[in-house]
Enzyme design. Structure first.
Site, short mmCIF file in Angstrom:
data_model
loop_
_atom_site.label_atom_id
_atom_site.label_comp_id
_atom_site.label_asym_id
_atom_site.label_seq_id
_atom_site.Cartn_x
_atom_site.Cartn_y
_atom_site.Cartn_z
N CYS A 262 0.77 -1.30 0.08
CA CYS A 262 -0.05 0.09 -0.08
C CYS A 262 0.87 1.38 0.03
CB CYS A 262 -1.09 0.02 1.36
SG CYS A 262 -1.54 -1.57 1.72
N ARG A 291 6.00 -11.66 5.51
CA ARG A 291 5.44 -11.25 6.83
C ARG A 291 5.71 -12.58 7.85
NH1 ARG A 291 -0.75 -9.94 5.24
NH2 ARG A 291 -0.14 -8.42 3.70
N GLN A 309 0.76 -11.16 -3.31
CA GLN A 309 -0.43 -10.93 -3.29
C GLN A 309 -0.98 -10.36 -4.67
OE1 GLN A 309 -0.37 -7.79 -0.19
NE2 GLN A 309 -1.97 -9.16 0.80
N ASP A 311 -2.88 -7.90 -5.36
CA ASP A 311 -3.26 -6.58 -4.62
C ASP A 311 -3.84 -5.44 -5.68
OD1 ASP A 311 -3.58 -5.08 -2.40
OD2 ASP A 311 -1.23 -4.95 -2.08
N HIS A 313 -5.40 -1.26 -5.22
CA HIS A 313 -6.15 -0.15 -4.64
C HIS A 313 -6.79 0.62 -5.41
CE1 HIS A 313 -2.33 -1.03 -2.15
NE2 HIS A 313 -3.22 -1.01 -1.12
N LYS A 393 -14.87 -4.57 6.27
CA LYS A 393 -14.46 -5.37 4.99
C LYS A 393 -15.20 -6.52 4.57
CE LYS A 393 -11.76 -8.48 7.58
NZ LYS A 393 -10.84 -9.63 7.79
N HIS A 439 -8.71 -1.19 -0.59
CA HIS A 439 -7.71 -2.41 -0.63
C HIS A 439 -8.39 -3.60 -1.28
CE1 HIS A 439 -4.62 -0.64 2.23
NE2 HIS A 439 -5.87 -0.20 2.81
ZN LIG Z 1 -3.23 -2.17 0.60
#
Ligand SMILES: [Zn+2]
Ligand SMILES: [Zn+2]
Length: 564
Positions: A262, A291, A309, A311, A313, A393, A439
């Site tokens: 992000c 992680r 990921q 991902d 945004h 979410k 996200h």
């Molecule tokens: Zn994010």
């Protein structure tokens, strides 16, 4: 009933090992477990003996009785049980509940069935090591897992499912089909993709990119590490540091491996003045993040320390947020369908106790999420208070071929990062406004998705995903040249074909190709060369009529394009 079965198992173990020290014994999905500290290591041969004892206890139909006792009484009652004493110390209440049946008494809130006779069908499934409180610094206990159902039929069905799941285990298939490795030499939770796994990943990623471009996304690439200041601004060092790796010092400055993508996307947003006309922005990235996970929880591709990921945004105006959410959900379902998944369940997670943003922001966001779920006519459950501190979410759980649910897609509101990075856009009124941000990780993480794919298809991937689509099998050495010509022609059409030119018997080559689940086999001998035909077999053993290569290619390329 399952929790009661764990107490019965504990009583059975007590009768066999009078010195046993008890950990905890809860009910879990489909069953129960109990952790024991025992004078010797259990073997699978112990399970039938314990089961026999359990059957005796069940047959005796002993009542479960509940009592409340004082802290002092509890300490006396459990004087020889160090783990229970530790638990007693941590319970704040003055009165403690105990449950007793036969010769076994446990510190327990219950509830339980009335008597042991109400436990119907059960089975002890396996033994595993488990650290006390799940912590490597504490003693390792022996955990016995069991299952319990209301009828023998349900138990049998469950056993069949477990057997089928074992056959599909992605770790087992990953080895057999040569798809990926998790070598100890590189450290836990880190994955290497072999050529066959790499092929599948490439096909998925190519499709993923193409679909994202077609659906209004742009793709970003960002670095693996960033300066500590960046993670300070984003709040990761305050709220997420226990999941991050120790910093790397370069030129006396500290850099962190990225746990999320992000902050980089936020910086890209801020690199220009944005107008409401530029919004929405949909920025995606196949971002590899790291992680920290405890070594005890690492599991094949499902729990790893380094993963990619998928991902994105989405940065938009408050007015656009409903339609953007709706679009994200539609796009997610579209992608899942392409991979052969048609059953989903939605979980909506709402405002937790500790959170940022106003009550109205949360209400609006939660309503927006509910609206899109309703519009798509999806079943959903609400997880009250289960949202992140920065916004509500929705999570999509995907059902696989065995009816198991896998949590994959997550779509999250974020009231936090636009504030922290002071993101603005110029509105139609010429004033600065704060954008909304969502996200989204659609497939979730590539590693977990690959694990799901392997288990869902039991390794027999649909043709469009299969790492090798066609195995060409020459019967004798003199047929190799012709086989190579066919291979070349197929490759030029984008088909993943491979000649098996080993001097092995044809039947062995066919069997081996079937074992690694290659969708099609072409057998080439004198007759095929003379007629200029190909003999086609499917991996299930079905023999198709001999046909000109062009006909087979036509069928195959259509199958690939249709993704079946
Ligand atoms: Zn994010
Ligand atoms: Zn209990």
């Amino acid at each position: 009933m399952r929790h009661s079965a764990s107490h019965v198992m504990a009583e059975a173990v007590l009768s066999l090992f009078p010195d046993v020290k008890f950990g905890i014994g809860p009910a879990i999905e489909d069953g129960f477990y109990y952790d024991f500290d025992l004078p010797r290591t259990l073997t699978p041969d112990d399970l039938p003996v314990i089961e026999e004892k359990m059957r005796e206890i069940i047959k005796a139909d002993l009542p479960f009785s509940h009592r409340e006792i004082t802290r002092a009484e509890a300490r006396k009652l459990f004087a020889s049980q160090p783990y229970k004493l530790e638990l007693i110390k941590e319970i704040p209440d003055e009165k403690l509940g105990i449950y007793e049946q036969g010769k076994f008494v446990d510190l327990c809130r219950g509830p339980h069935v009335n008597s042991t006779g109400e436990i119907k069908a059960f089975k002890l499934s396996n033994i595993a090591g488990a650290y006390w409180r799940g912590n490597e610094r504490f003693p390792m206990l022996q955990r016995i897992y069991g299952t319990a159902f209301n009828t023998q039929k349900e138990l049998d069905e469950h056993e069949t499912l477990i057997e089928e799941a074992k056959k599909r285990d992605h770790r087992k298939l990953g080895k057999e089909l040569d798809l990926f490795l998790t070598p100890e030499e590189i450290g836990g939770g880190l994955v290497i993709y072999t050529p066959r796994g790499g092929r599948i990943r490439t096909v998925v990623e190519d499709f993923w990119r193409q679909e994202h471009f077609a659906n209004g996304y742009e793709i970003l690439y960002t670095p693996h590490i960033g300066l500590s200041n960046l993670w300070q601004t984003s709040g990761h060092l305050d709220f997420y540091q226990e999941n991050m790796y120790s910093p790397i010092t370069i030129d006396e400055q500290e850099y962190y491996l990225k746990p999320m993508n992000c902050p980089f996307h936020m910086l890209a947003y801020k690199s220009q003045i944005r107008s409401y006309r530029d919004l929405p922005l949909r920025w995606a990235e196949l971002g590899t993040v790291y992680r920290y996970e405890r070594s005890g929880v690492l599991l094949g591709l499902l729990r790893v320390r380094g993963f990619t990921q998928d991902d994105a945004h989405i940065i938009c105006t408050p007015e656009q947020v409903n339609s953007e959410l709706s679009e994200v959900l539609r796009f997610s379902l579209h992608m899942w369908q392409a991979f052969g998944f048609h059953k989903y369940k939605v979980y909506l997670s709402t405002k937790p106790e500790k959170s940022i943003g106003t009550k109205k922001m949360w209400q609006d966001a939660e309503n927006a999420l509910r609206t899109v779920i309703d519009e798509n006519k999806l079943d959903y459950e609400v997880d009250e208070g289960g949202g992140a501190f920065y916004g509500p979410k929705i999570d999509l759980k995907i059902e696989d071929a065995l009816g198991r649910e896998w949590q994959m897609t997550t779509i999250q509101f974020d009231f936090n990062l636009p504030e922290r990075f002071d993101m603005v856009y110029i509105g139609a009124d010429g004033q600065e406004h704060r954008p909304y941000m969502i996200h989204r990780a659609l497939l979730g993480a590539w590693e977990r998705f690959f694990g799901l794919l392997i288990e869902h298809y039991a390794g027999a991937f649909p043709v469009w995903l299969a790492p090798v689509q066609v195995k060409i099998i020459p019967i004798a050495d003199r047929h190799i040249e012709h086989a190579r010509k066919i291979e070349k022609k197929m490759k030029s059409r984008g088909v993943r074909a491979e000649v098996d030119d080993r001097s092995e018997r044809m039947n062995l080559k066919i069997r081996q190709a079937q074992l690694i689940k290659i969708p099609y086999m072409l057998v080439i001998g004198d007759k095929e060369i003379a007629d200029n035909y190909v003999s086609v077999r499917r991996r299930n053993g079905e023999q198709l009529p001999a046909q000109p290569l062009a006909d087979f290619l036509k069928m195959l390329t259509k199958e690939i394009a249709d993704k079946v």
